[in-house]
Scaffold this motif. Structure first.
Motif, PDB file in Angstrom:
ATOM      1  N   ARG B 588       6.394 -32.218   9.730  1.00  0.00           N
ATOM      2  CA  ARG B 588       7.810 -31.944   9.540  1.00  0.00           C
ATOM      3  C   ARG B 588       8.633 -32.506  10.689  1.00  0.00           C
ATOM      4  O   ARG B 588       8.143 -32.691  11.804  1.00  0.00           O
ATOM      5  N   LEU B 589       9.865 -32.768  10.361  1.00  0.00           N
ATOM      6  CA  LEU B 589      10.854 -33.204  11.337  1.00  0.00           C
ATOM      7  C   LEU B 589      12.103 -32.369  11.116  1.00  0.00           C
ATOM      8  O   LEU B 589      12.488 -32.109   9.973  1.00  0.00           O
ATOM      9  N   VAL B 590      12.706 -31.960  12.223  1.00  0.00           N
ATOM     10  CA  VAL B 590      13.990 -31.267  12.142  1.00  0.00           C
ATOM     11  C   VAL B 590      14.963 -32.015  13.041  1.00  0.00           C
ATOM     12  O   VAL B 590      14.681 -32.226  14.224  1.00  0.00           O
ATOM     13  N   GLY B 591      16.078 -32.425  12.469  1.00  0.00           N
ATOM     14  CA  GLY B 591      17.086 -33.128  13.252  1.00  0.00           C
ATOM     15  C   GLY B 591      18.424 -32.429  13.143  1.00  0.00           C
ATOM     16  O   GLY B 591      18.881 -32.106  12.037  1.00  0.00           O
ATOM     17  N   GLY B 592      19.047 -32.176  14.286  1.00  0.00           N
ATOM     18  CA  GLY B 592      20.399 -31.626  14.298  1.00  0.00           C
ATOM     19  C   GLY B 592      21.341 -32.685  14.837  1.00  0.00           C
ATOM     20  O   GLY B 592      21.048 -33.314  15.854  1.00  0.00           O
ATOM     21  N   GLN B 607      21.008 -39.787   4.279  1.00  0.00           N
ATOM     22  CA  GLN B 607      20.955 -40.873   5.248  1.00  0.00           C
ATOM     23  C   GLN B 607      20.111 -40.475   6.465  1.00  0.00           C
ATOM     24  O   GLN B 607      19.372 -41.295   7.011  1.00  0.00           O
ATOM     25  N   CYS B 608      20.231 -39.226   6.861  1.00  0.00           N
ATOM     26  CA  CYS B 608      19.462 -38.772   8.024  1.00  0.00           C
ATOM     27  C   CYS B 608      17.972 -38.709   7.717  1.00  0.00           C
ATOM     28  O   CYS B 608      17.151 -39.143   8.532  1.00  0.00           O
ATOM     29  N   ILE B 609      17.607 -38.190   6.561  1.00  0.00           N
ATOM     30  CA  ILE B 609      16.172 -38.146   6.275  1.00  0.00           C
ATOM     31  C   ILE B 609      15.636 -39.564   6.077  1.00  0.00           C
ATOM     32  O   ILE B 609      14.489 -39.851   6.393  1.00  0.00           O
TER      33      ILE B 609
END
Lengths: 197, 715, 332
Positions: B588-592, B607-609
């Motif tokens: 998993r990846l989590v981006g803020g 776009q972010c994923i």
């Protein structure tokens, strides 16, 4: 079913005996594409993909690699997924072919198409016809068992924009597959949908 | 009514899911002929002879074009050069001379009545070469400083603030980290293709895959020495590009030359193999970074050297070291940037150009520094958060990076990540966690746009921008719907055509900050023209006319001098490493993200994923294998240049912290295409270290490299 | 792609006649490799004979074992209940082959005859003795992790990329062919050749010979068996290394073992040292590791493929561990 005959640039083979055919001699084939019968004289070298696109004007199937490595040209042949770039049109005589153009009925989007729109399962859209045909095929083949199976089953269709999680969501929408607890825990949208924190 | 901020589905979605969207090669043009390239098979030398007789005799062939029989185009210089072009050197003029500059360069072109005939004849062209010495090895010893023009464009050779060398020697804790990022390819799913059609009056229409139709028009006008008003470039849909469609590549001129020669429209669709050498790529870049810190984690020195590759004929340079100068508060910072000229085609911007590379280096080195300090990697970032731009001293127009770190850490569960052996081990796999910062400077440019209101209540927005996938069609519709007070369904957007109002490149994350404001401005003008306040009935104000059109514009203002603007983010990665087999899977990846105002959260998340998926590729699978003996990219296909597939991608979560940057521009957006890639690969590489204890100073992190690193470590 | 004559044949005799008359004739079945080779100008036949309509696609259980038609599609074989239940190594290898689309198109015989993925062969330009005899081998000193660890020659270091062939070798399968001299069967181990001085000759098939079926002996169905594959992507990639094992167990003791390695030689490769080591012993984790190490016996690294040696040992260990779990009755 309507019948159309499309003449080709190449010469139809004069002889009915295949063994007499000369290199380059055109070959006549009958293709049933989205329910419509087309009789064409094709260059033996022509792939089914190029034939659909350049002869029949069905440009929904895309060429991304011409080597079966990306899946952008995925169509259904006799109801099963295939990459049309690796099929010679000459070898497709009598085959029933479904392309993205044949999926919607009476202007209404097919459920898979609608799910792709709803889940934003694409960005640039170039791989999308292939992805959708691949999903339609995997559902028809009964292979959408769970998330892991779907991920593997869709790995022949590359999406460089990286819409895979949304494509998976689209498959869930049409197949009724429930995400696994691990998937829910790892994905905020699923947590929200599940009503959890 | 607020369309902006709503998670609206893509307005071009139905066209894309039904196959109705037309990409460059899809246009049905009557009497179309087809071109195919013959590419050089040596990296340097002269063409000794070309035998085209067999090709000319092949079925369907209309012309075989070589440097011996193709007219010289004037190729008038562009001044100033567009931002997307190298600032020094000269672009390739195809079929103009006998000089081979790199393997894969076009040396001949066949035009035939079908594509299969053109390609078959191209196989029959016999080229013999007089090879010369080629520079095909990336040798840092050949590194040279960027030219003055390149330095002036924000890619300087040497920069320093404070006294970084002295500070480094006095630092309490230091790390010294080498790193290699290989050549990477855009591999957008749509291959570049151009259809060129001349009309009877000498006008030219180009259907081209482009992120910047106005740029194509200007360049082809200068190349052919014709008034650009006689050229129209059409590109309504772009099948991904990620930077490969910013420049006007040589094949566009070749398509026009072919069409001129045979007197018919010609399509030149590059093969997947040809794309690797006839468009751009992210250049191989090698780095050495030295970080010094006080015991409490305060950065005391950063010295960062980076060397990138470019071609022998153009000086392509990147802003690789910009994040090093701007991401952290540190008084002593030096950067040294060098270039190595090689017999290769010229690199080009690829998503997050420079910055994504620089942050791979910087953010993996920060992880090593945190380890050396015995400090949590997140705490090290927070400790050195730059409240002002540390390089210029200017304030940020907005910055919510602290919120990104804190909220992303919370959602990821960073504080509770598995640390002891039992918690980390699942079957054959070990769980590892890592994080990185993300940063990309925000810019905006000049643009015009028009809006036309019709008596039936519909509106049409027009601008010569593009939509390579982020959702320009949708987002501009939302801006216009709100500005005009119309339902979204009544707004249509037309883009990707030089007949429309001028726009800058659709790249560098500037599209919404630029075009969004131009469209809003056009809508204001339309209101003024019709004398209608917000909330008033615009259609009634038409007063019986069929329609009214207004044009607006947008350009950067004084804020660009007074403030620094950037998008920010924080990425957390969980990987599963099988130490025996060396496989790494991203669980998993989590981006803020702080990207300013978010026009459409649904599309912005996509776009972010998407950036995360490309970051997985950068970290784990992607490398153009370059054979130094042959000067050739060996895996120039999609079976062996490994873009991630669905099974490579675990759960991806992207979210946006509250942000609205009205200082930067009236719409408040900062742009998010590039930042979505920045930091992702570093977070994954750091997580691999967490799982294995291995520091791999090179991407991609492959099973082979993991087992070799284990062997080198002795276990 | 140069012009060729296309012939669709309805019976084996016509196909054989074409092949016997012109040894350069290419048989087209699923086309998933052939069309790539044509597209890249690597294969330039005068005639392409489409054998896809020949009646060789049945899957049948006989008293002796399993007979899989050469024209059966990979997907159909992988889905076949009997094969999933009793020859799981075959189903596993096919399940990890290519993509679902390719598996719907590609045939069993074609999969065995697919050509190497060596980058220097596939690029159509670089010196390659397999594609252009006498031009040299670029891969020997190139950087291609694919290069062979066993049985390579000065002339060629290419590897065979099939997953299926590895599983079939571990199950002691045979290939049934028909040709100008009639019918014969070829043990899988002898179907493919080592490169030697003639790397362009890849199989034992004579001009005009057509594969009709693959035969897997009944004895294989009773064996513990597994296929393990390592690749960079999690799906849709040829193996970096792979291994198939089958163990004949009598009350937990290994009476016979076959270990086949993939992507390490010009043909699927038997790890005979490791096989011998297993005989008479009981499978457990320690033995699986020992045999994995033994499987690297004789491996000779060149260029950039050295990492494949430890990876090969570990993938063999994994396949054996899988068998041990089956033996212990743990289906996971």
């Amino acid at each position: 079913m309507s019948e159309t005959t499309t003449g080709g640039a190449a010469r139809p083979s004069a002889s009915s005996s295949a063994s007499d055919a000369l290199p380059g001699a055109a070959h006549e084939v009958r293709l049933v594409v989205n329910g419509e019968v087309h009789t064409l004289a094709v260059d033996p070298r022509a792939t089914l993909l190029d034939t659909l696109r350049d002869r029949l004007g069905l440009t929904g199937a895309k060429k991304g690699c011409a080597h079966g490595s990306c899946g952008a040209c995925t169509i259904l042949v006799d109801g099963r997924r295939a990459v049309s770039c690796l099929m010679l049109a000459a070898a497709c005589d009598g085959r029933e072919i479904t392309t993205i153009e044949g999926l919607a009925t009476n202007g209404a989007l097919h459920p898979v198409q609608q799910a792709f729109v709803d889940q934003d399962a694409f960005q640039c859209g170039y791989c999308t016809p292939g992805q959708i045909m691949s999903v339609a095929g995997l559902l028809a083949e009964g292979r959408a068992r769970d998330d892991a199976a779907v991920r593997d089953e869709l790995s022949g269709n590359i999406c460089r924009c990286g819409a895979y999680p949304n494509i998976l969501a689209a498959v869930r929408q049409v197949s009724g597959i429930e995400p696994t607890p691990a998937e829910i825990g790892a994905d905020a949208r699923l947590r929200d949908a599940a009503g959890g924190a | 009514m607020n369309a902006i901020g709503s998670p609206i589905s893509r307005v071009d979605g139905p066209a894309k899911v039904t196959g109705a969207a037309t990409y460059a090669a899809d246009f049905a043009i009557a009497n179309l002929a087809h071109a195919a390239l013959v590419q050089a098979s040596v990296p340097a030398g002269r063409i000794a002879a070309i035998d085209t007789r067999a090709a000319e005799a092949a079925p369907g062939v209309l012309a075989v074009m070589t440097h011996e029989n193709t007219r010289r185009l004037p190729w008038h210089p562009r001044d100033p050069r567009p931002g997307v072009d190298p600032k020094s050197g000269e672009r390739l003029h195809p079929l103009e001379d006998d000089l081979v500059r790199y393997d894969g360069q076009p040396v001949a072109m066949v035009v035939a009545t079908s594509e299969v005939e053109a390609r078959a004849a191209a196989e029959l062209v016999r080229v013999s070469y007089a090879p010369t010495a080629a520079r095909t090895r990336f040798d840092p010893a050949y590194g040279h400083e960027p030219s003055a023009a390149t330095a002036k464009a924000g890619r300087p050779g040497d920069t320093a603030r404070g006294d970084p060398e002295d500070a480094f020697t006095r630092s309490e804790v230091t790390v010294d980290v080498p790193f290699v990022q290989p050549r990477e390819q855009h591999v957008a799913m749509e291959p570049h293709a151009t259809i060129a059609a001349w009309d009877d009056e000498g006008g030219l229409t180009l259907y081209d895959k482009s992120q910047w139709v106005d740029n194509v028009r200007t360049e082809i006008g200068l190349a052919f020495g014709i008034d650009e008003k006689r050229i129209r470039v059409i590109s309504p849909f772009v099948g991904g590009a990620f930077g490969s469609g910013l420049r006007t590549w040589p094949h566009v001129a070749m398509a026009a030359l072919a069409a001129e020669r045979v007197g018919r429209p010609v399509r030149l669709a590059l093969t997947r193999r040809a794309l690797f050498t006839n468009t751009g790529y992210r250049p191989r870049t090698e780095s050495r970074i030295r970080l010094g810190a006080d015991r409490d984690g305060t950065l005391s020195s950063i010295v960062h050297e980076a060397i990138g590759q470019t071609s022998t004929y153009e000086e392509y340079a990147e802003t690789t070291l910009t994040p090093t100068r701007q991401l952290y508060a540190c008084e002593n910072v030096a950067t040294h940037y060098r270039l190595v000229d090689m017999n290769v085609n010229t690199p080009s911007p690829m998503r997050g150009p420079g910055a994504a590379t620089g942050q791979l280096f910087l953010e993996t080195a920060m992880d090593e520094l945190a380890q050396a300090l015995g400090m949590d990697p997140l705490d090290l970032r927070l400790k050195n958060l730059a409240e002002r731009d540390p390089d210029s001293g200017k304030p940020w127009s907005s910055k919510a990076l602290r919120a990104c770190y804190e909220q992303a850490a919370e959602r990821f569960g960073w504080a509770d990540r598995p640390r002891d052996d039992a918690a980390r081990t699942v079957g054959h796999e070990r769980i590892g966690s890592g994080m990185a910062s993300a940063f990309y400077p925000a810019h905006r440019s000049k643009a015009r746009a028009s809006v036309t209101l019709y008596a039936n209540g519909g509106a049409m927005v027009q601008a010569a921008t593009s939509d390579m996938g982020p959702g320009t069609y949708t987002a501009l519709s939302q801006v216009a719907a709100d500005a005009l007070g119309l339902p979204l369904e009544q707004v249509r957007v037309e883009i990707g055509d030089t007949a429309l109002p001028q726009a800058p490149a659709h790249g560098g994350s500037i599209t919404m900050a630029t075009l969004g404001n131009a469209v809003a401005n056009a809508c204001s003008r339309l209101r003024e023209d019709l004398g209608v306040e917000n909330g008033g009935d615009l259609v009634a104000a038409l007063g019986g006319r069929d329609s009214h059109r207004a044009e607006g514009s947008s350009s950067p203002g004084k804020e660009a001098q007074d403030y620094e603007s950037a998008a920010f983010g924080a990425i957390f990665a969980e990987v599963r490493v099988d130490p025996e087999l060396g496989t790494v899977r991203v669980a998993r990846l989590v981006g803020g993200y702080d990207v300013g105002r978010v026009v459409n959260p649904k599309l912005a998340r996509s776009q972010c994923i998407g950036g995360m998926v490309q970051g997985i590729g950068m970290a784990l699978t992607e490398e153009a294998l370059f054979d130094e003996r042959l000067g050739r990219v060996m895996n120039a296909n999609l079976a062996e240049y490994l873009a991630p597939v669905c099974a490579d991608v675990g759960a991806l979560e992207a979210f946006f912290v509250e942000s609205d940057d009205r200082i930067f521009n009236p719409l408040g957006v900062k742009g998010l295409a590039e930042i979505a890639l920045c930091g992702v690969a570093a977070a994954i590489v750091n997580a691999v270290h967490d799982a294995t204890g291995l520091r791999l100073h090179r991407v991609p992190v492959t099973p082979e490299r993991i087992v070799m690193a284990q062997a080198a470590r002795g276990g | 792609m140069q012009p060729f004559a296309y012939h669709k044949v309805r019976d084996a005799e016509t196909a054989i006649a074409h092949g016997a008359r012109d040894p350069q004739t290419i048989f087209l079945a699923g086309g998933t490799d052939l069309v790539q080779l044509l597209e890249d100008g690597i294969s330039r036949p005068q005639g392409v004979v489409d054998i896809s309509a020949l009646p060789f696609d049945a899957i049948a259980t006989t008293i002796d074992g399993l007979r899989i038609g050469a024209l059966a599609k990979l997907a159909d074989v992988a889905d076949h209940a009997e094969i999933r239940a009793r020859y799981p190594a075959i189903a596993a290898a096919l399940g990890e082959t290519a993509s679902p689309m390719v598996r719907n198109m590609a045939t069993m015989g074609g999969n065995l005859l697919q050509r190497t993925r060596c980058l220097y062969f596939r690029d159509g330009v670089s010196p390659c003795n397999k594609r252009a005899p006498g031009s040299g081998c670029s891969a020997r000193l190139g950087h291609d992790a694919q290069a062979a660890l066993f049985g390579a020659s000065e002339a060629c270091v290419a590897t065979h990329p099939s997953d299926l062939a590895v599983a079939l070798l571990a199950l002691d399968a045979e290939v049934l062919v028909v040709g100008p001299s009639g019918e014969r069967s070829i043990p899988l181990d002898r179907l493919h050749r080592l490169p030697g001085e003639t790397p362009w000759i890849e199989s034992d098939l004579e001009p005009g010979e057509v594969i009709t079926a693959i035969f897997v002996p009944r004895e294989a169905a009773g064996r513990a068996q597994a296929y393990a594959k390592l690749r960079h992507r999690a799906s849709f990639e040829w193996p970096l290394v792979s291994a198939a094992v089958s163990l004949a167990l009598v009350e937990g003791t290994i009476e016979d073992a076959r270990i086949a390695l993939g992507a390490v030689a010009h043909k699927p490769w038997r790890a005979e040292t490791a096989e011998r080591l297993l005989i008479g012993r009981r499978i457990d984790d320690a033995l699986a590791r020992e045999a994995g190490e033994a499987a690297t016996d004789g491996a000779r690294p060149i260029a950039e493929n050295a990492a494949k040696i430890p990876l090969m040992a570990r993938i063999v260990t994994r396949a054996l561990q899988d068998c041990a779990r089956q033996q212990a009755g743990d289906p996971s």
